[in-house]
Design an enzyme around this catalytic site. Structure first.
Site, PDB file in Angstrom:
ATOM      1  N   GLU A 187       0.841  -1.210   0.000  1.00  6.44           N
ATOM      2  CA  GLU A 187       0.000   0.000   0.000  1.00  6.44           C
ATOM      3  C   GLU A 187       0.875   1.258   0.000  1.00  6.44           C
ATOM      4  OE1 GLU A 187      -2.380  -1.382   3.454  1.00  6.44           O
ATOM      5  OE2 GLU A 187      -4.097  -0.872   2.198  1.00  6.44           O
ATOM      6  N   GLU A 208      -3.565  -9.466   3.718  1.00  2.98           N
ATOM      7  CA  GLU A 208      -4.395  -9.141   4.883  1.00  2.98           C
ATOM      8  C   GLU A 208      -5.524 -10.136   5.094  1.00  2.98           C
ATOM      9  OE1 GLU A 208      -3.185  -6.961   2.749  1.00  2.98           O
ATOM     10  OE2 GLU A 208      -2.623  -5.099   3.728  1.00  2.98           O
TER      11      GLU A 208
HETATM   12  C1  3H9 Z   1      -1.352  -4.990   7.079  1.00  2.00           C
HETATM   13  O1  3H9 Z   1      -0.392  -4.639   6.479  1.00  2.00           O
HETATM   14  C2  3H9 Z   1      -2.563  -4.112   7.296  1.00  2.00           C
HETATM   15  C3  3H9 Z   1      -2.619  -2.899   6.435  1.00  2.00           C
HETATM   16  O2  3H9 Z   1      -3.299  -3.191   5.243  1.00  2.00           O
HETATM   17  C4  3H9 Z   1      -3.395  -1.788   7.061  1.00  2.00           C
HETATM   18  C5  3H9 Z   1      -2.846  -1.237   8.333  1.00  2.00           C
HETATM   19  C6  3H9 Z   1      -3.591  -0.051   8.839  1.00  2.00           C
HETATM   20  N1  3H9 Z   1       4.369  -7.717  11.720  1.00  2.00           N
HETATM   21  O3  3H9 Z   1       7.592 -15.363   8.610  1.00  2.00           O
HETATM   22  P1  3H9 Z   1       8.966 -15.254   9.142  1.00  2.00           P
HETATM   23  C7  3H9 Z   1       7.874 -11.454  12.139  1.00  2.00           C
HETATM   24  S1  3H9 Z   1      -1.438  -6.514   7.787  1.00  2.00           S
HETATM   25  C8  3H9 Z   1       5.063  -8.118  12.790  1.00  2.00           C
HETATM   26  O4  3H9 Z   1       9.475 -16.332  10.022  1.00  2.00           O
HETATM   27  P2  3H9 Z   1      10.023 -15.460   6.465  1.00  2.00           P
HETATM   28  C9  3H9 Z   1       7.512 -12.924  12.375  1.00  2.00           C
HETATM   29  O5  3H9 Z   1       6.581 -13.047  13.402  1.00  2.00           O
HETATM   30  C10 3H9 Z   1       0.149  -7.249   7.479  1.00  2.00           C
HETATM   31  N2  3H9 Z   1       5.954  -9.149  12.765  1.00  2.00           N
HETATM   32  O6  3H9 Z   1      10.048 -14.988   7.972  1.00  2.00           O
HETATM   33  C11 3H9 Z   1       8.857 -13.518  12.707  1.00  2.00           C
HETATM   34  O7  3H9 Z   1       9.127 -13.211  14.062  1.00  2.00           O
HETATM   35  P3  3H9 Z   1       9.924 -14.264  14.973  1.00  2.00           P
HETATM   36  C12 3H9 Z   1       0.269  -7.739   6.105  1.00  2.00           C
HETATM   37  C13 3H9 Z   1       6.124  -9.773  11.599  1.00  2.00           C
HETATM   38  O8  3H9 Z   1      11.268 -14.961   5.870  1.00  2.00           O
HETATM   39  C14 3H9 Z   1       9.816 -12.712  11.833  1.00  2.00           C
HETATM   40  O9  3H9 Z   1       9.123 -11.513  11.481  1.00  2.00           O
HETATM   41  N3  3H9 Z   1       1.520  -8.453   5.966  1.00  2.00           N
HETATM   42  C15 3H9 Z   1       5.424  -9.392  10.452  1.00  2.00           C
HETATM   43  O10 3H9 Z   1       9.678 -16.899   6.386  1.00  2.00           O
HETATM   44  C16 3H9 Z   1      10.215 -13.425  10.571  1.00  2.00           C
HETATM   45  O11 3H9 Z   1       9.031 -13.860   9.896  1.00  2.00           O
HETATM   46  C17 3H9 Z   1       1.633  -9.759   6.217  1.00  2.00           C
HETATM   47  O12 3H9 Z   1       0.689 -10.422   6.542  1.00  2.00           O
HETATM   48  C18 3H9 Z   1       4.518  -8.310  10.533  1.00  2.00           C
HETATM   49  N4  3H9 Z   1       3.816  -7.875   9.465  1.00  2.00           N
HETATM   50  O13 3H9 Z   1       8.803 -14.681   5.805  1.00  2.00           O
HETATM   51  C19 3H9 Z   1       3.004 -10.347   6.024  1.00  2.00           C
HETATM   52  N5  3H9 Z   1       5.795 -10.211   9.419  1.00  2.00           N
HETATM   53  O14 3H9 Z   1      11.253 -14.387  14.329  1.00  2.00           O
HETATM   54  C20 3H9 Z   1       3.298 -11.316   7.106  1.00  2.00           C
HETATM   55  C21 3H9 Z   1       6.711 -11.050   9.938  1.00  2.00           C
HETATM   56  O15 3H9 Z   1       9.928 -13.592  16.300  1.00  2.00           O
HETATM   57  N6  3H9 Z   1       4.638 -11.843   7.032  1.00  2.00           N
HETATM   58  N7  3H9 Z   1       6.923 -10.790  11.239  1.00  2.00           N
HETATM   59  O16 3H9 Z   1       9.116 -15.522  14.948  1.00  2.00           O
HETATM   60  C22 3H9 Z   1       5.015 -12.797   6.158  1.00  2.00           C
HETATM   61  O17 3H9 Z   1       4.267 -13.243   5.308  1.00  2.00           O
HETATM   62  C23 3H9 Z   1       6.399 -13.337   6.279  1.00  2.00           C
HETATM   63  O18 3H9 Z   1       6.861 -13.019   7.560  1.00  2.00           O
HETATM   64  C24 3H9 Z   1       7.430 -12.799   5.257  1.00  2.00           C
HETATM   65  C25 3H9 Z   1       8.836 -13.298   5.650  1.00  2.00           C
HETATM   66  C26 3H9 Z   1       7.066 -13.321   3.877  1.00  2.00           C
HETATM   67  C27 3H9 Z   1       7.457 -11.307   5.256  1.00  2.00           C
END
Ligand code: 3H9
Length: 697
Positions: free
Chosen positions: A105, A125
């Site tokens: 976004e 999301e």
């Molecule tokens: C959003 O954006 C809403 C908006 O539209 C509007 C807002 C107003 N936040 O998955 P991994 C942490 S909603 C906080 O093992 P990978 C995760 O917990 C969001 N923490 O790595 C982990 O912590 P730990 C939309 C996050 O390389 C560490 O980072 N976005 C977030 O296998 C490593 O993560 C998503 O839904 C976060 N957003 O994969 C994306 N993301 O080491 C969600 C990750 O302590 N994330 N962490 O366990 C993912 O899909 C994967 O983490 C990503 C990396 C592909 C980025």
């Protein structure tokens, strides 16, 4: 300036870089840092263009999910993006890694986007029970059209940079030197006085959308994503993008986003996001525990399970040899694996090359002596301790030192299996769920003597083969099947009390289970449970006459489930559609009469409580006895292994949402009626008395 946002001047270009490891989430400090940086870039007269980039492994991967559900610190993301959007100098987002959610976004609020070819973008999301809440639903359709935007927003899938460029989401692709290329791009835009391309100034072209497009889209989604609220709300917002002015669309998006944010479904899905990652952590395993290399695997037994397990490894690029004692059985297993890949190829799910290579990675042997070089063995033979002992003695004889020996048993004691080897420290359980190549759960059963190294290797391996590994101690049925017992027991009891198979199945299906218990029984085969009960009776176990009473009568009538065309339901030739059968109702009525049980009206609520509360109670015992590490692991087991509805967060999260005091009250009521099978777990009583939740543990 902010610790997480850096501002640099590169000639006439401002380079704004986010550095908030691990994934550059839009935490409060990043949001404030960005607002300050945008304002500075806009004010500085020497600056003619702006690049927004990220350090580390990825562009912004979204809002900071850990801030959700807490009071939001100002500035909120929509305000940050409004500031970005209003900038009077060309802005370029430089994408690498994964630009996701709020990250995408943010990129959409820039005027232009450049990306590495290795990058990917997405709006995941919906997987958190949300919708893109910072203009994504309004900007993306304007930029790439309603149909493509709907696909990305409602599926939450990632699109590779090349695909995104084709859609018009990315303006320029580069192989490398992202920052340099982005700065050059911004300079080029500034010098050519390029238009400040704002998505909000665009109109969605709706001329090619058929009448009723959005209604039909929702109908399709309601089927595919049964019970989920967020996907439908996503469609509404895209429809607003097509029908309302930008600012009004934004307001609607915000309204729906906040509604979803406060919903139990989103809380459940956010819980699962963290639960899945937490499951990989074994609390008492030192962080630096060494792991072993797994380059070649053997599977003992080429039945449905064995072949499915072989596919899991082959899919991850690991060669597998399947062992059977008879050529015929081996051929069957190999054929089933190879035809799976032929099917994937035919359906276009795998390229011909990938499918052929994956099939070629699975080979067969009839001789244990061929297993000398494998790094890991998974035994998937018939559930008999004698047979398992024979297999493990052979494995102990032929496998090289350091090979990991595992069993896929779902019912037998892993320690007893390990005891026949001279290396019990190398033995553990790897419990796959059927169909193994599909189901994401892997119960990693830690034996009494399993070494740290072997356990750490297994947990790492789970990720490599795209499974979610959950550690379980050695107890009867481990985590999942131990809980399943109460569920099955009560399903059988409800039949005797007057509920019908379609009634029970419908209630549980509507609750969100992938299928109801009777359909599940017919699918798995009623003869399996029958045989187990017969064996237990022969062993002299005290089995109440009501346990499995209906199922046993059905099996004795040759109704073993789908495979015999009849079970709790009847099935037409070649069809899996369950058809209610009056003969079954007669069997139930007769069995109830023989056991002296009166039929009565049974409410839907009772069916849910009678089936789900035993899961919760048993899970509390499992936690107390130390066989599971944490409540969220149990949620993962039931979500990924047993089709528990994702939007309810798993049985433990569900219990917390109902309230443990209420759950306990009902359990006590059932205990009065049905005896000590319903005895409350002390942990449940303790938490309820303290007004706590499982999440507080
Ligand atoms: C959003 O954006 C809403 C908006 O539209 C509007 C807002 C107003 N936040 O998955 P991994 C942490 S909603 C906080 O093992 P990978 C995760 O917990 C969001 N923490 O790595 C982990 O912590 P730990 C939309 C996050 O390389 C560490 O980072 N976005 C977030 O296998 C490593 O993560 C998503 O839904 C976060 N957003 O994969 C994306 N993301 O080491 C969600 C990750 O302590 N994330 N962490 O366990 C993912 O899909 C994967 O983490 C990503 C990396 C592909 C980025």
């Amino acid at each position: 300036m902010s610790e997480t946002v850096k501002y640099e001047q590169q000639g006439n270009i401002a380079l704004i870089t986010v550095n908030n490891p691990p994934v550059n989430a839009l935490s409060a400090s990043v949001r404030q840092g960005l607002v300050d940086a945008f304002s500075r870039a806009d004010q500085e007269t020497a600056i003619e263009g702006v690049v927004l980039a990220c350090e580390g492994r990825t562009f912004i991967a979204g809002a900071d999910i850990s801030e959700f559900g807490k009071p939001m610190q100002s500035p909120a993301l929509p305000e940050v993006l409004a500031a970005l959007n209003a900038m009077q100098k060309p802005t370029v987002a430089a994408l690498h890694g994964t630009a996701l959610g709020g990250g995408l976004e943010t990129a959409l609020s820039c005027h232009y986007r450049i990306a590495l070819t290795s990058a990917a973008v997405g709006l995941p999301e919906v997987k958190l029970g949300l919708l893109p809440g910072s203009g994504g639903t309004q900007r993306l359709p304007r930029l790439i059209g309603a149909d493509k935007a709907l696909d990305l927003i409602t599926s939450g899938r990632k699109a590779k940079a090349e695909e995104a460029a084709k859609m018009g989401l990315i303006d320029r692709l580069v192989e490398d030197k992202l920052e340099t290329n982005a700065i050059a791009y911004a300079r080029e835009l500034a010098e050519s006085q390029a238009e400040l391309r704002r998505c909000q100034d665009m109109q969605v072209d709706t001329s090619s959308l058929p009448t009723g497009y959005f209604t039909d889209y929702k109908k399709g989604l309601a089927k595919k994503m049964r019970g989920f609220e967020a996907p439908l709300a996503c469609v509404d917002t895209v429809e607003y993008a097509c029908t309302l002015p930008f600012e009004q669309g934004l307001e609607k998006e915000r309204e729906l986003f906040l509604q979803l944010m406060n919903s139990t479904q989103s809380a459940a899905q956010r819980h699962l996001f963290f639960a899945e990652r937490k499951a990989a952590v074994v609390d008492d395993l030192p962080k630096k525990t060494a792991t072993r290399e797994i380059n070649k695997v053997a599977v003992i037994g080429a039945g449905t399970m064995g072949a499915g397990i072989a596919m899991c490894f082959s899919n991850a690029g690991i060669p597998v040899v399947m062992l059977e004692l008879k050529q015929e059985a081996l051929d069957r297993g190999l054929t089933s694996a190879h035809s799976y890949y032929a099917d994937r190829k035919a359906k276009g799910r795998m390229s011909p090359e990938q499918a052929d290579q994956a099939a070629a990675r699975i080979t067969g042997t009839l001789s244990y002596d061929d297993l000398g070089e494998v790094d890991l063995v998974i035994e998937a033979v018939f559930e008999s301790m004698d047979i398992k002992h024979q297999v493990f003695r052979e494995l102990d004889r032929v496998c090289k030192p350091g090979a990991i020996l595992s069993t896929n048993t779902s019912t037998l004691n892993v320690d007893e299996i390990a005891a026949v080897t001279k290396r019990p420290e190398d033995v553990l359980g790897l419990h796959f769920f059927s169909p193994a190549q599909v189901m994401r759960l892997l119960e990693v059963v830690r034996g009494e003597k399993t070494s740290d190294e072997v356990l750490a290797t297994a947990m790492q391996l789970a990720g490599r083969i795209s499974k979610v590994g959950v550690v379980s101690g050695v107890c009867d049925g481990f985590i999942g099947n131990r809980m399943l017992k109460g569920y099955s027991r009560e399903a059988g009891a409800l039949l005797l009390e007057g509920a019908t198979p379609p009634q029970i199945d419908k209630v549980m299906y509507d609750f969100g289970m992938a299928m109801g218990p009777m359909t599940m029984g017919d699918l798995a085969g009623l003869d399996v449970g029958y045989r187990v009960r017969q064996e237990r009776r022969q062993r002299g176990d005290d089995i109440p006459p009501t346990e499995g009473a209906v199922a046993d009568r059905l099996v004795e009538l040759g109704r073993c489930g789908q495979k015999t065309g009849k079970g709790y339901y009847r099935y037409e030739e070649g069809s899996r559609k369950p058809i209610p059968d009056p003969e079954v109702e007669e069997v139930i009525a007769k069995t109830s009469a023989e056991l002296g049980i009166q039929h009565r009206e049974i409410s839907d609520n009772e069916i849910i409580e009678r089936l789900i509360y035993p899961l919760i109670n048993e899970a509390a015992l499992i936690l107390e006895e130390g066989f599971a590490q944490r409540p969220s692991d149990i949620d993962i087991v039931w979500i990924y292994g047993y089709g528990f509805p994702v939007y309810r967060g798993g049985p433990m999260f569900y219990a917390d949402t109902v309230g443990l005091d209420k759950v306990l009250d009902s359990i006590k009521t059932y205990q009065k009626h049905y005896g000590d099978a319903w005895k409350p777990a002390p942990l449940l009583e303790k938490l309820a008395a303290e007004g706590k939740k499982f999440a507080d543990l």
